[in-house]
Design a protein around this motif. Structure first.
Motif, short mmCIF file in Angstrom:
data_model
loop_
_atom_site.label_atom_id
_atom_site.label_comp_id
_atom_site.label_asym_id
_atom_site.label_seq_id
_atom_site.Cartn_x
_atom_site.Cartn_y
_atom_site.Cartn_z
N PRO A 160 0.83 -1.21 0.00
CA PRO A 160 0.00 0.00 0.00
C PRO A 160 0.86 1.25 0.00
N ALA A 161 0.28 2.33 -0.50
CA ALA A 161 1.01 3.59 -0.55
C ALA A 161 1.30 4.11 0.86
N THR A 162 2.40 4.80 0.99
CA THR A 162 2.81 5.41 2.25
C THR A 162 2.83 6.92 2.08
N ALA A 163 2.32 7.63 3.06
CA ALA A 163 2.33 9.10 3.00
C ALA A 163 3.76 9.61 2.86
N ASN A 164 3.95 10.56 1.96
CA ASN A 164 5.28 11.08 1.69
C ASN A 164 5.65 12.13 2.73
N ARG A 165 6.49 11.75 3.67
CA ARG A 165 6.91 12.68 4.73
C ARG A 165 8.38 13.06 4.60
N ILE A 166 8.96 12.79 3.45
CA ILE A 166 10.37 13.11 3.24
C ILE A 166 10.44 14.25 2.23
N PRO A 167 10.76 15.45 2.65
CA PRO A 167 10.77 16.59 1.73
C PRO A 167 11.85 16.46 0.67
N GLY A 168 11.58 17.03 -0.48
CA GLY A 168 12.56 17.05 -1.56
C GLY A 168 12.48 15.89 -2.51
N ALA A 169 11.67 14.86 -2.17
CA ALA A 169 11.57 13.67 -3.03
C ALA A 169 10.13 13.20 -3.07
N VAL A 170 9.76 12.62 -4.20
CA VAL A 170 8.42 12.05 -4.37
C VAL A 170 8.58 10.65 -4.94
N CYS B 35 1.39 16.19 -11.91
CA CYS B 35 1.75 17.32 -12.77
C CYS B 35 0.69 18.41 -12.72
N LYS B 36 -0.56 18.03 -12.50
CA LYS B 36 -1.62 19.03 -12.34
C LYS B 36 -1.38 19.87 -11.09
N GLN B 37 -0.99 19.22 -10.00
CA GLN B 37 -0.70 19.95 -8.77
C GLN B 37 0.56 20.81 -8.90
N MET B 38 1.56 20.29 -9.62
CA MET B 38 2.81 21.05 -9.78
C MET B 38 2.60 22.32 -10.58
N SER B 39 1.60 22.35 -11.44
CA SER B 39 1.34 23.56 -12.23
C SER B 39 0.72 24.66 -11.40
N LYS B 40 0.21 24.30 -10.20
CA LYS B 40 -0.48 25.28 -9.36
C LYS B 40 0.42 25.90 -8.30
N ARG C 72 2.29 20.90 0.64
CA ARG C 72 0.87 21.00 0.27
C ARG C 72 0.59 20.22 -1.02
N MET C 73 1.51 20.34 -1.96
CA MET C 73 1.33 19.68 -3.25
C MET C 73 1.27 18.17 -3.10
N THR C 74 2.22 17.59 -2.37
CA THR C 74 2.24 16.14 -2.23
C THR C 74 1.05 15.63 -1.42
N ALA C 75 0.62 16.42 -0.42
CA ALA C 75 -0.56 16.02 0.36
C ALA C 75 -1.81 16.00 -0.50
N GLN C 76 -1.99 17.04 -1.33
CA GLN C 76 -3.15 17.09 -2.21
C GLN C 76 -3.07 16.00 -3.28
N TRP C 77 -1.87 15.77 -3.80
CA TRP C 77 -1.68 14.73 -4.81
C TRP C 77 -2.07 13.35 -4.25
N GLN C 78 -1.65 13.07 -3.03
CA GLN C 78 -1.98 11.76 -2.46
C GLN C 78 -3.47 11.61 -2.23
N TRP C 79 -4.15 12.70 -2.00
CA TRP C 79 -5.61 12.62 -1.88
C TRP C 79 -6.25 12.41 -3.25
N ASP C 80 -5.77 13.13 -4.26
CA ASP C 80 -6.33 13.02 -5.61
C ASP C 80 -6.17 11.61 -6.19
N ARG C 81 -5.04 10.98 -5.92
CA ARG C 81 -4.76 9.67 -6.49
C ARG C 81 -5.47 8.54 -5.77
N ARG C 82 -5.97 8.79 -4.58
CA ARG C 82 -6.37 7.72 -3.68
C ARG C 82 -7.53 6.88 -4.20
#
Length: 534
Positions: free
Chosen positions: A359-369, A397-402, A412-422
């Motif tokens: 299962p996916a793990t929340a990304n808590r490491i800054p600088g990497a995705v 990429c949609k979140q990165m454009s914002k 914020r971007m990675t948190a929203q991305w993980q919600w969008d993909r879920r």
């Protein structure tokens, strides 16, 4: 039944397997592949680790969205890879490729359109077509040689001036020893003529993307939990001549009349019951999958349940032979049975790959995705891995454009991305492991009953067939709808148990039915919960 949300595809009748690929000149070219040298720039805007389907597609999308920024994509070998999975793209994955600007990526590699699934179980067959788009035409998937698709995706990367394709190994993510600081780049290594490895640090001014696949060496940085094997797929290739007519490629949802089944005229012709469809045969030791990689080649994948395989090669060959013989019995599939037996006996070796659920793990490491199989793995039974990974790219990429690229904005971007993909990831991943649990448990009476109920449910046609088809194809990313249909199957199993006088007196049947419902809940709910946790 139409999908709830339509994204346009190329309406060419021959899509997606014919026509010219705009980057075909770069398919074999190595002029754009840089070897390790001192001239390599010490920093890039983005670094992508891995040039598989997800890494290559991500690098291409980044380069088109951010043409002024420099991207480094690092891959150990840029030669054509050879794998026995990742050879079927679901319709939702094809949609994602269109959105990424890679809709023609299947051209020129001998790929075959896929219209749905032929499923056989207990002497019965049914056809599960893909859903219809608003124009009344069914969506299509594609099956292909994995390596050829990867090379087409890499060709697209080679065509971009702002992508540097590097042939080297990534040995380390650069961050301070405290384990809390951001990832600031990678350490790469390349072998020299004296067999010594030379190392160099390359920094990412913005983000480092980890896309090194199912065997990711950096997954433990994000998720240290051990991963258990669920089963193994043993792979073979069946060679044959193309079929001469397409009349039997498609059919109505539900039970298949005998007239729709292919009847090869010769032993050399394609022996599949419904060419240009995925085949799932459920009477083996585990599920047996058959799908074409080209008009002349069909992939055979025999699932062997359990975390281990026989250490003796002859025992493994006998096990696979027995599973294929049960899945395609001679009395029902004379031509296919004979060809499968010849394929097993004639194969120099059986190629096997372990099946996992991560299962996916929340990304808590800054600088990497982490993205693709480096983040999240499901059982390959339903062929949804690349679909999840490609939609991950679309959402990311949609979140990165914002957002800007400050540390807070990236969080914020990675948190929203993980919600969008879920939602899509949850449906595809949960369905894969739940169906495998259902189809591979031969010794459990409750699982056998649930399997019978599942087959009966799918045979009803209408939304009983088409909604599950939407889940398999990745077109219906609705966890609540998945839960509704799964427990509808479980309630059908309960009804079948209560109405079976051979199961004992009524009180015993009631207890047995309640236990079946409990088993069904245990099959799906833990996996859904693990997918929801991030």
């Amino acid at each position: 039944m139409t999908v709830p949300e339509y994204l346009p595809l190329d309406e060419n009748e021959d899509w997606p397997t014919h026509g010219e690929y705009e980057y075909s000149a770069y398919y074999h070219s190595r002029r754009q592949v840089h070897e390790f040298s001192e001239q390599l720039s010490p920093s890039f805007d983005y670094i992508v680790i891995g040039a598989g389907p997800i890494g290559a597609a991500l690098a291409f999308k980044l380069s088109t969205d951010h043409p002024a920024q420099q991207i480094l994509i690092v891959e150990k070998s840029w030669d054509e890879p050879d794998r026995i999975v990742g050879e079927l793209m679901q319709p939702a994955g094809c949609q994602a490729l269109e959105l990424l600007g890679l809709g023609r990526v299947f051209s020129g590699i001998g790929a075959v359109p896929v219209h749905g699934y032929y499923i056989a179980y207990g002497g019965k067959q049914l056809y599960v077509p893909y859903p219809l788009n608003p124009n009344g035409k069914p969506f299509r998937g594609v099956s292909f040689h994995h390596g050829r698709l990867v090379m087409n995706l890499r060709a697209a990367c080679k065509s971009r001036d702002n992508i540097t394709c590097l042939e080297a190994s990534v040995v380390e993510l650069l961050r301070d020893s405290d384990g809390l600081s951001p990832v600031r780049g990678v350490r790469v290594a390349a072998a020299r003529d004296n067999n010594q490895k030379e190392h160099k640090e390359v920094t990412a001014r913005r983000i480092t993307f980890v896309c090194d696949g199912i065997s990711s060496q950096f997954r433990k940085v994000l998720n240290p939990e051990p991963v258990a094997l669920i089963s193994h797929f043993c792979g073979l290739v069946l060679e044959h001549e193309p079929v001469s007519t397409a009349d039997h490629f498609t059919g109505p949802a539900g039970a298949i009349p005998a007239s729709l089944r292919a009847d090869p005229h010769t032993q050399k012709e394609n022996p599949l019951p419904m060419p240009h469809n995925g085949h799932v045969l459920l009477d083996g030791l585990g599920p047996v999958l058959l799908y074409q990689m080209s008009e002349r080649e069909t992939r055979i994948l025999a699932d062997i349940p359990g975390p281990t395989l026989p250490s003796d090669g002859s025992q493994l060959r006998a096990l696979v032979r027995d599973s294929l013989s049960r899945a395609a019995p001679k009395q029902m599939y004379p031509a296919l049975h004979a060809r499968l037996m010849d394929a097993v006996d004639g194969a120099q070796r059986l190629r096997c790959i372990g099946s996992k659920f991560i299962p996916a793990t929340a990304n808590r490491i800054p600088g990497a995705v982490w993205i693709g199989d480096a983040l999240n793995v499901r059982h390959p039974l339903t062929g949804g891995g690349m679909t999840v990974g490609l939609w991950d790219i679309v959402h990311l990429c949609k979140q990165m454009s914002k957002e800007d690229h400050s540390p807070r904005a990236l969080n914020r971007m990675t948190a929203q991305w993980q919600w969008d993909r879920r939602s899509r990831a949850l449906v595809v991943n949960t369905l894969s492991v739940a169906l495998h649990a259902l189809f591979a448990a031969a010794d459990s009476p409750d699982m056998c009953l649930l399997r019978d109920a599942c087959f009966s449910y799918l045979s009803r046609g209408s939304f009983y067939t088409m909604h599950p088809s939407g889940f398999l194809s990745g077109l219906f990313p609705s966890p609540l709808l998945l839960l509704f249909h799964f427990f509808s199957v479980a309630l059908l199993a309960v009804t079948m148990r209560l109405g079976d006088p051979k199961a004992g007196i009524l009180p015993i049947r009631c207890l047995s039915a309640a236990h079946t419902l409990w088993v069904a809940a245990c099959v799906i709910l833990p996996f859904m919960w693990r997918e929801l946790r991030p």
